[in-house]
Design a protein around this motif. Structure first.
Motif, mmCIF file in Angstrom:
data_model
loop_
_atom_site.group_PDB
_atom_site.id
_atom_site.type_symbol
_atom_site.label_atom_id
_atom_site.label_comp_id
_atom_site.label_asym_id
_atom_site.label_seq_id
_atom_site.Cartn_x
_atom_site.Cartn_y
_atom_site.Cartn_z
ATOM 1 N N LEU A 102 0.861 -1.181 0.000
ATOM 2 C CA LEU A 102 0.000 0.000 0.000
ATOM 3 C C LEU A 102 0.894 1.227 0.000
ATOM 4 O O LEU A 102 1.661 1.444 0.950
ATOM 5 C CB LEU A 102 -0.916 -0.009 1.225
ATOM 6 N N VAL A 123 -2.342 0.573 -4.654
ATOM 7 C CA VAL A 123 -2.421 -0.819 -4.211
ATOM 8 C C VAL A 123 -1.716 -1.718 -5.221
ATOM 9 O O VAL A 123 -2.017 -1.678 -6.408
ATOM 10 C CB VAL A 123 -3.885 -1.272 -4.052
ATOM 11 N N THR A 173 3.532 -1.064 3.908
ATOM 12 C CA THR A 173 3.098 0.266 3.464
ATOM 13 C C THR A 173 4.316 1.146 3.207
ATOM 14 O O THR A 173 5.396 0.926 3.783
ATOM 15 C CB THR A 173 2.208 0.943 4.520
#
Length: 204
Positions: A102, A123, A173
């Protein structure tokens, strides 16, 4: 001699074939498919029409998963009935989590006293029909920190809908740089009057 012939009853039994699922280990891809071919043992007197395949019992991450073989079709001119096929499962299958990344995106906004960001999170790695909901990002600090001086992070409140509570993914992330610019603030003088007091001060 006068030769007479007679018939007698006989039988041909089906030739045995055993199809054994093989060990497989792969990364989660949202399916139960296995790229490994099962092994066929026994004597085949005819060509294979459709090769046997194998699949996992379910698509989710785990170890000791069952792999089941099936689908063998022999071109024997008898609808496959000339063979007695037995299928043997394998219980050593492994499906490991897929990488899901992410990525926060760069964003700029005017100072509003909050860390909210309207930027869209990127994504990478979502499989099959799985979905993500509640995916947002925000500034790490609400204050003006100069051009590209603000860090944007992915919020932790997202939900991965994969039928396994999100456990089919190893999520990482990344951050991004953005800017919060100063908000406009206008100060307007208002009309006033006073009795002379020797100063320039105003009570307005």
């Amino acid at each position: 001699y006068t030769v007479n012939t007679a018939t007698a009853a006989g039988s041909i039994t089906a030739a045995p074939l055993t199809v054994t699922a093989q060990p497989d280990s792969r990364v989660y891809d949202g399916t139960t498919g296995s790229a490994v071919a099962p092994v066929v043992t026994g004597i085949t007197y005819d060509a294979v029409g459709t090769a046997a395949t194998q699949s996992y019992d379910n698509r989710n991450v785990g170890t000791g998963k069952t792999l089941t073989a099936g689908g063998l079709v022999m071109n024997d001119g008898n609808g496959g009935a000339n063979y007695a096929v037995s299928y043997i499962a394998n219980n050593t299958g492994v499906i490991s989590p897929a990488a899901l990344v992410l990525n926060a995106s760069s964003a700029t906004k005017v100072y509003d006293g909050t860390t909210a960001s309207s930027g869209v999170v990127g994504v990478v790695g979502l499989q099959g029909g799985d979905t993500l909901s509640g995916l947002t990002q925000r500034f790490a600090n609400k204050n003006v920190l100069g051009a590209n001086g603000s860090t944007l992070r992915v919020d932790a409140g997202y939900v991965v809908s994969d039928g396994n509570g999100g456990a089919n993914y190893a999520v990482t992330t990344s951050t991004a740089l953005g800017s919060i610019t100063p908000a406009g603030l206008s100060l307007h003088a208002v009309s006033d009057s006073k009795v002379y007091d020797g100063t320039t001060s105003s009570g307005g």
